[in-house]
Design a protein around this motif. Structure first.
Motif, PDB file in Angstrom:
ATOM      1  N   GLU A 294      -1.342 -10.461  -5.382  1.00 17.93           N
ATOM      2  CA  GLU A 294      -0.578  -9.861  -4.214  1.00 17.93           C
ATOM      3  C   GLU A 294      -0.804  -8.349  -4.295  1.00 17.93           C
ATOM      4  OE1 GLU A 294       2.079  -9.138  -0.921  1.00 17.93           O
ATOM      5  OE2 GLU A 294       0.723 -10.619  -1.559  1.00 17.93           O
ATOM      6  N   ALA A 295      -0.686  -7.720  -5.382  1.00 20.38           N
ATOM      7  CA  ALA A 295      -0.697  -6.068  -5.634  1.00 20.38           C
ATOM      8  C   ALA A 295      -2.097  -5.781  -5.129  1.00 20.38           C
ATOM      9  CB  ALA A 295      -0.610  -5.798  -7.009  1.00 20.38           C
ATOM     10  N   ARG A 296      -3.326  -6.664  -5.608  1.00 16.00           N
ATOM     11  CA  ARG A 296      -4.476  -6.281  -5.338  1.00 16.00           C
ATOM     12  C   ARG A 296      -4.879  -6.314  -3.884  1.00 16.00           C
ATOM     13  NH1 ARG A 296      -8.677  -9.812  -8.846  1.00 16.00           N
ATOM     14  NH2 ARG A 296      -6.894 -11.540  -8.533  1.00 16.00           N
ATOM     15  N   ARG A 297      -4.125  -6.954  -3.237  1.00 19.04           N
ATOM     16  CA  ARG A 297      -4.194  -7.048  -1.686  1.00 19.04           C
ATOM     17  C   ARG A 297      -3.622  -6.008  -1.166  1.00 19.04           C
ATOM     18  NH1 ARG A 297      -1.442  -8.305   2.669  1.00 19.04           N
ATOM     19  NH2 ARG A 297       0.539  -8.334   1.618  1.00 19.04           N
ATOM     20  N   LEU A 298      -2.373  -5.572  -1.616  1.00 18.21           N
ATOM     21  CA  LEU A 298      -1.667  -4.339  -0.898  1.00 18.21           C
ATOM     22  C   LEU A 298      -2.416  -3.043  -1.204  1.00 18.21           C
ATOM     23  CD1 LEU A 298       2.121  -5.445  -1.730  1.00 18.21           C
ATOM     24  CD2 LEU A 298       0.834  -5.461   0.531  1.00 18.21           C
ATOM     25  N   LEU A 299      -3.297  -3.066  -2.593  1.00 14.66           N
ATOM     26  CA  LEU A 299      -3.849  -1.880  -2.817  1.00 14.66           C
ATOM     27  C   LEU A 299      -4.837  -1.724  -2.045  1.00 14.66           C
ATOM     28  CD1 LEU A 299      -3.980  -2.207  -6.773  1.00 14.66           C
ATOM     29  CD2 LEU A 299      -2.999  -0.327  -5.618  1.00 14.66           C
ATOM     30  N   ALA A 300      -5.712  -2.896  -1.635  1.00 13.74           N
ATOM     31  CA  ALA A 300      -6.820  -2.791  -0.880  1.00 13.74           C
ATOM     32  C   ALA A 300      -6.694  -2.564   1.008  1.00 13.74           C
ATOM     33  CB  ALA A 300      -7.798  -3.979  -0.787  1.00 13.74           C
ATOM     34  N   ALA A 301      -5.275  -2.894   1.162  1.00 17.33           N
ATOM     35  CA  ALA A 301      -4.932  -3.016   2.532  1.00 17.33           C
ATOM     36  C   ALA A 301      -4.117  -2.130   3.012  1.00 17.33           C
ATOM     37  CB  ALA A 301      -4.410  -4.418   2.825  1.00 17.33           C
ATOM     38  N   THR A 302      -3.555  -1.156   2.354  1.00 23.54           N
ATOM     39  CA  THR A 302      -2.452  -0.276   2.551  1.00 23.54           C
ATOM     40  C   THR A 302      -2.689   0.862   1.934  1.00 23.54           C
ATOM     41  OG1 THR A 302      -0.894  -0.832   0.956  1.00 23.54           O
ATOM     42  CG2 THR A 302      -0.845  -2.374   2.840  1.00 23.54           C
ATOM     43  N   PRO A 333      -4.419   0.062 -11.906  1.00 30.32           N
ATOM     44  CA  PRO A 333      -4.235   0.005 -10.474  1.00 30.32           C
ATOM     45  C   PRO A 333      -5.000   1.175  -9.606  1.00 30.32           C
ATOM     46  CG  PRO A 333      -2.343  -0.510 -11.415  1.00 30.32           C
ATOM     47  CD  PRO A 333      -3.269  -0.029 -12.653  1.00 30.32           C
ATOM     48  N   LYS A 334      -4.794   2.276 -10.056  1.00 29.78           N
ATOM     49  CA  LYS A 334      -5.693   3.210  -9.329  1.00 29.78           C
ATOM     50  C   LYS A 334      -7.135   3.155  -9.299  1.00 29.78           C
ATOM     51  CE  LYS A 334      -3.963   7.276 -10.194  1.00 29.78           C
ATOM     52  NZ  LYS A 334      -3.308   8.645 -10.602  1.00 29.78           N
ATOM     53  N   ALA A 335      -7.748   2.773 -10.482  1.00 31.56           N
ATOM     54  CA  ALA A 335      -9.068   2.690 -10.562  1.00 31.56           C
ATOM     55  C   ALA A 335      -9.672   1.481  -9.687  1.00 31.56           C
ATOM     56  CB  ALA A 335      -9.509   2.371 -11.881  1.00 31.56           C
ATOM     57  N   TRP A 336      -8.745   0.333  -9.711  1.00 28.78           N
ATOM     58  CA  TRP A 336      -9.219  -0.829  -8.618  1.00 28.78           C
ATOM     59  C   TRP A 336      -9.249  -0.459  -7.438  1.00 28.78           C
ATOM     60  CZ3 TRP A 336      -8.045  -3.818  -4.827  1.00 28.78           C
ATOM     61  CH2 TRP A 336      -8.431  -5.233  -4.951  1.00 28.78           C
ATOM     62  N   ARG A 337      -8.171   0.378  -6.890  1.00 30.71           N
ATOM     63  CA  ARG A 337      -8.082   0.729  -5.683  1.00 30.71           C
ATOM     64  C   ARG A 337      -9.256   1.571  -5.123  1.00 30.71           C
ATOM     65  NH1 ARG A 337      -2.665   3.284  -3.206  1.00 30.71           N
ATOM     66  NH2 ARG A 337      -2.361   1.528  -1.972  1.00 30.71           N
ATOM     67  N   ARG A 338      -9.611   2.508  -6.075  1.00 29.53           N
ATOM     68  CA  ARG A 338     -10.960   3.511  -5.880  1.00 29.53           C
ATOM     69  C   ARG A 338     -11.893   2.521  -5.626  1.00 29.53           C
ATOM     70  NH1 ARG A 338      -8.973   7.159  -9.575  1.00 29.53           N
ATOM     71  NH2 ARG A 338     -10.510   6.111 -11.234  1.00 29.53           N
ATOM     72  N   LYS A 339     -12.073   1.485  -6.511  1.00 26.26           N
ATOM     73  CA  LYS A 339     -13.381   0.865  -6.633  1.00 26.26           C
ATOM     74  C   LYS A 339     -13.530  -0.108  -5.632  1.00 26.26           C
ATOM     75  CE  LYS A 339     -16.296  -2.001  -9.820  1.00 26.26           C
ATOM     76  NZ  LYS A 339     -16.490  -2.457 -11.042  1.00 26.26           N
TER      77      LYS A 339
END
Length: 357
Positions: A294-302, A333-339
Motif C-alpha cells: 500500500e505504501a508503494r502504491r501511495l508513493l507512486a500515485a500521490t 521509501p524516498k529512493a523508491w519513489r524517486r526510482k
C-alpha cells in the motif's frame, strides 16, 4: 562530597521512564497498567536497595522482601496479558498472585528463616513460567500490536532470563555474607540493579508498544514452520487474505493477531499457524508486506509526505516502516519513489516492482 548510591540513579531513570509512558498519547493507561506498576515497583525497590546498601539501614530489609515477591508476579501478569483478549473479569483472577507476598509477610512476623528460600522459589517459578510462554514464539503475544510484536517477544525473553537470574544474585550475596561478611555484596547489588534497569527498559517498550529498533529483525517463528500445508490452512489463509483485501484491515495501526482471529471467529494459534505455513512468514511479516504494498502504491500515485503515507499504510513507527520497506524492496521509501514514480501526466502501472510477500 555528597554520596548518592547508584540504585538511586536507577530509580530516577525508572521514574522518568514511567512519566514518559504516562504522558505518551498513544499509550492506553488501562491496558498498560501492569507494566507501569512493574516499573513503579522496580523504582521503589531501587530506592530501598540504595537505602539498605548505600547507608546500611537494615530495617528496610522486610519491605524489600515483600516488594520482591510482588515484582515477579507483576512481570507475569504484564506479559501474559498480551496473550489473551482483555477481559473485565481479569482483575478477579489476579488475587492468587498476591499469595507469595502475603506468605512472606506472615513469615516475617512469625518465622523469618524461610523468607530467603521462598523469594528464590517465587522468582524461579515465575521466571520459568515466562520462559515457557516465550517458547511458543512471538505469535503467542496476540494482543501485542503487529508493528512491534518482535520487540515485545524479545522483551519477554529478556524478562524471563532476568527474573531467573535474580535468585542467582541472591545466592551469591548469601555466600558473600557468610564468607566475607558482605564485603562484595554492595557491588553485586549495584550490578544487579543496572540489569534491572535494562529489564524495565525492555518491559516499558512492550507496554507502550513502540516499534522495533532499527537493527534487522529475525523472524523467530519462521524457524518453527513446517512445509506441510493442509486444506484447512489454505482456507484460513484465504480468509485472512480476503479480510485484508475487502476491509483494508492492515491499515489499522493497532492491529494485532487477536483482533484478526476474532474477526474470523477462529483461535489465534490456528490463524498464526495457517499464515506461517502458507506464506512462510509470521503474521506480523505478512501484514507488514501488505502495508508496504500500500505504501508503494501511495508513493507512486500521490504527492503525500512519506510520514503521512507511513500512517495511511498502517505503520506507527518511522524506524519500523523504513526497515520493513528496505527489507522488502531493497530501497528506502524516498529512493523508491524517486526510482519508480512515473513522470507527471503518465498512467501508473498496475503492478508494482519488487512486490513483497
Amino acid at each position: 562530597m555528597i554520596f548518592i548510591p547508584l540504585p538511586f540513579v536507577v530509580a530516577l531513570l525508572l521514574v522518568i521512564l514511567l512519566v514518559q509512558m504516562v504522558r505518551r498519547n498513544e499509550a492506553d493507561l488501562r491496558e498498560n497498567i501492569a507494566f507501569m506498576l512493574l516499573i513503579a515497583a522496580y523504582a521503589l525497590q531501587s530506592v530501598l536497595i540504595g537505602i539498605r546498601w548505600g547507608y546500611d539501614v537494615r530495617a528496610i530489609m522486610p519491605f524489600q522482601s515483600v516488594l520482591a515477591t510482588l515484582i515477579a508476579p507483576l512481570a507475569w501478569i504484564a506479559f501474559s496479558g498480551l496473550t489473551k483478549e482483555p477481559s473485565a473479569h481479569r482483575l478477579a483472577s489476579l488475587w492468587p498472585h498476591l499469595l507469595p507476598a502475603c506468605l512472606v509477610v506472615l513469615l516475617l512476623i512469625f518465622w523469618r528463616e524461610p523468607v530467603g528460600p521462598v523469594i528464590i522459589l517465587v522468582f524461579l517459578s515465575y521466571g520459568a513460567a515466562l520462559l515457557w510462554l516465550a517458547l511458543a514464539g512471538p505469535d503467542v503475544l496476540v494482543e501485542s500490536r503487529l508493528d512491534g510484536v518482535l520487540r515485545s517477544y524479545r522483551s519477554l525473553l529478556v524478562t524471563a532470563l532476568a527474573i531467573l537470574a535474580s535468585p542467582v544474585t541472591d545466592i551469591i550475596i548469601s555466600f558473600d555474607l557468610e564468607w566475607t561478611g558482605g564485603t562484595h555484596s554492595g557491588a553485586v547489588i549495584a550490578a544487579a540493579n543496572v540489569l534491572a534497569l535494562m529489564l524495565l527498559g525492555s518491559a516499558a517498550a512492550v507496554a507502550s508498544e513502540t516499534a522495533a529498533s532499527d537493527e534487522e529483525e529475525e523472524d523467530v517463528s519462521h524457524a518453527q514452520t513446517t512445509p506441510r500445508v493442509t486444506s484447512e490452512d489454505s482456507a484460513v489463509a484465504a480468509a485472512v487474505d480476503a479480510l485484508m483485501t475487502s476491509k483494508y484491515l492492515y491499515k489499522d495501526v493497532d492491529l494485532n493477531l487477536g483482533r484478526i482471529a476474532r474477526r474470523l471467529g477462529l483461535p489465534a494459534r490456528q490463524v498464526s499457524s495457517a499464515v506461517n505455513r502458507v506464506h512462510g512468514s509470521s503474521v506480523s511479516q505478512y501484514v507488514n508486506g501488505r502495508r508496504i504494498d500500500e505504501a508503494r502504491r501511495l508513493l507512486a500515485a500521490t504527492d503525500e509526505p512519506i510520514t503521512r503515507i507511513m500512517l495511511d499504510a498502517g505503520f506507527l513507527s518511522k524506524s519500523n516502516f523504513n526497515r520493513e520497506f528496505l527489507r522488502i524492496t531493497g530501497l528506502s521509501p524516498k529512493a523508491w519513489r524517486r526510482k519508480y514514480r512515473p513522470p507527471k501526466g503518465t498512467m501508473l502501472a498496475i503492478s508494482l516492482p519488487g512486490k513483497g510477500k
